[in-house]
Design an enzyme around this catalytic site. Structure first.
Site, PDB file in Angstrom:
ATOM      1  N   LYS A   9       0.866  -1.181   0.000  1.00 57.57           N
ATOM      2  CA  LYS A   9       0.000   0.000   0.000  1.00 57.57           C
ATOM      3  C   LYS A   9       0.898   1.224   0.000  1.00 57.57           C
ATOM      4  CE  LYS A   9      -2.519   3.495   1.829  1.00 57.57           C
ATOM      5  NZ  LYS A   9      -2.150   4.618   2.728  1.00 57.57           N
ATOM      6  N   GLY A  12      -0.439   8.251   1.666  1.00 56.77           N
ATOM      7  CA  GLY A  12      -0.031   9.385   2.477  1.00 56.77           C
ATOM      8  C   GLY A  12       0.501  10.509   1.603  1.00 56.77           C
ATOM      9  N   GLY A  45      -5.661  10.706  -0.494  1.00 55.71           N
ATOM     10  CA  GLY A  45      -6.423  11.689   0.272  1.00 55.71           C
ATOM     11  C   GLY A  45      -6.154  13.137  -0.099  1.00 55.71           C
ATOM     12  N   ASP A 163      -5.898   1.757   3.282  1.00 54.01           N
ATOM     13  CA  ASP A 163      -5.246   0.764   4.139  1.00 54.01           C
ATOM     14  C   ASP A 163      -6.119  -0.472   4.268  1.00 54.01           C
ATOM     15  OD1 ASP A 163      -3.091   2.525   4.722  1.00 54.01           O
ATOM     16  OD2 ASP A 163      -4.236   3.464   6.313  1.00 54.01           O
ATOM     17  N   LYS A 219      -4.431   1.335   9.768  1.00 52.72           N
ATOM     18  CA  LYS A 219      -3.182   0.699   9.341  1.00 52.72           C
ATOM     19  C   LYS A 219      -2.924  -0.584  10.131  1.00 52.72           C
ATOM     20  CE  LYS A 219      -0.678   4.705   7.510  1.00 52.72           C
ATOM     21  NZ  LYS A 219      -1.896   5.463   7.184  1.00 52.72           N
TER      22      LYS A 219
END
Length: 261
Positions: A9, A12, A45, A163, A219
């Site tokens: 993944k 961020g 995001g 996540d 997470k």
């Protein structure tokens, strides 16, 4: 499963930095070329927030999740499946990987989900994973790059925490490695020191005392879910650390936080 998958993944704020995105791609490409069976799931995001702002669509969070009405859902899918997914595929292709961008809505579909809470709108929880498309692409030498959009029982789109989506895919594939790469070094204790290894019991204690909170909760939960479904090893890794993924898969220890069931 006989295939030893590595599910990564990538998310961020590392995704908003072209240099870090390119460094990740350059790390991953030779791994894939050497025969490692890599699958990438990405977040986005910051890009979603930027697009919503440009479209003048209000955005707010509850329970750490973005409230997603129908208009916001269209923007979320645009940002993730069109912009972010293709930028990452382009970077990986430029680095020499045979990358193929897909959505959780592709295939059988790959991700089925249901609405978590009507107050959150089109935010979903994964109920089923159908990884046949991933297996097909990997067997053909491709690196699937998955945007975390799922399909509900009526064929509509649902927004899934990246996540969570990645953990569900890692569990379904019974991955050899599940690696969460973000802009954090791993799980930190109350004194902000890196914790190199955690069990499910440790995680619950850190949640209870408020040390694990906010975005770290999905997470660690996704790691525990993947492990419960047969994934061999799960860890949270700093995506901004030079060649962290390559060093990890070459056997270097002491990187990030290893999660054990």
């Amino acid at each position: 499963m006989d295939t030893k998958y590595i599910v990564i993944k990538f998310g961020g704020h590392t995704m908003t930095d072209p240099a870090l995105r390119d460094a990740f791609a350059q790390d991953l490409a030779p791994l894939a070329a050497s025969g490692r069976q890599c699958v990438v799931v990405h977040g986005g995001g910051p890009q979603i927030s930027s697009l919503l702002e440009r479209l003048s669509i209000p955005s707010r969070f509850e329970q750490g999740l973005r409230v997603t009405d129908d208009a916001a859902m269209q923007a979320v899918e645009m940002a993730l499946s069109a912009q972010v997914n293709k930028e990452l595929v382009t970077a990986m292709t430029a680095a020499g990987a045979m990358a193929c961008g897909i959505s959780g809505r592709d295939g059988a579909p790959l991700l089925k989900a249901r609405v978590r809470d009507k107050k959150l709108g089109r935010v979903g929880d994964v109920t089923e994973v159908h990884p046949d498309l991933i297996a097909c692409l990997v067997s053909g030498g491709f690196v699937p790059v998955v945007s975390p959009i799922a399909e509900d029982e009526h064929g509509g789109a649902l927004n899934i925490n990246a996540d969570t989506a990645a953990g569900a895919i890692a569990g379904a594939l019974q991955a050899e490695f599940f690696v969460l790469m973000s802009d954090v070094p791993g799980v930190l204790d109350a004194d902000k020191k890196l914790l190199h290894e955690l069990t499910a019991q440790d995680i619950q204690a850190l949640k209870d005392e408020g040390t694990i909170q906010g975005g770290m909760i999905p997470k660690v939960d996704s790691c525990l879910h993947a492990l419960s479904k047969g994934c061999s090893k799960a860890l949270i890794l700093n995506g901004a650390e030079k060649s962290a993924l390559r060093r990890l898969l070459e056997g270097e220890t002491g990187l990030g936080t290893v999660i054990r069931s």
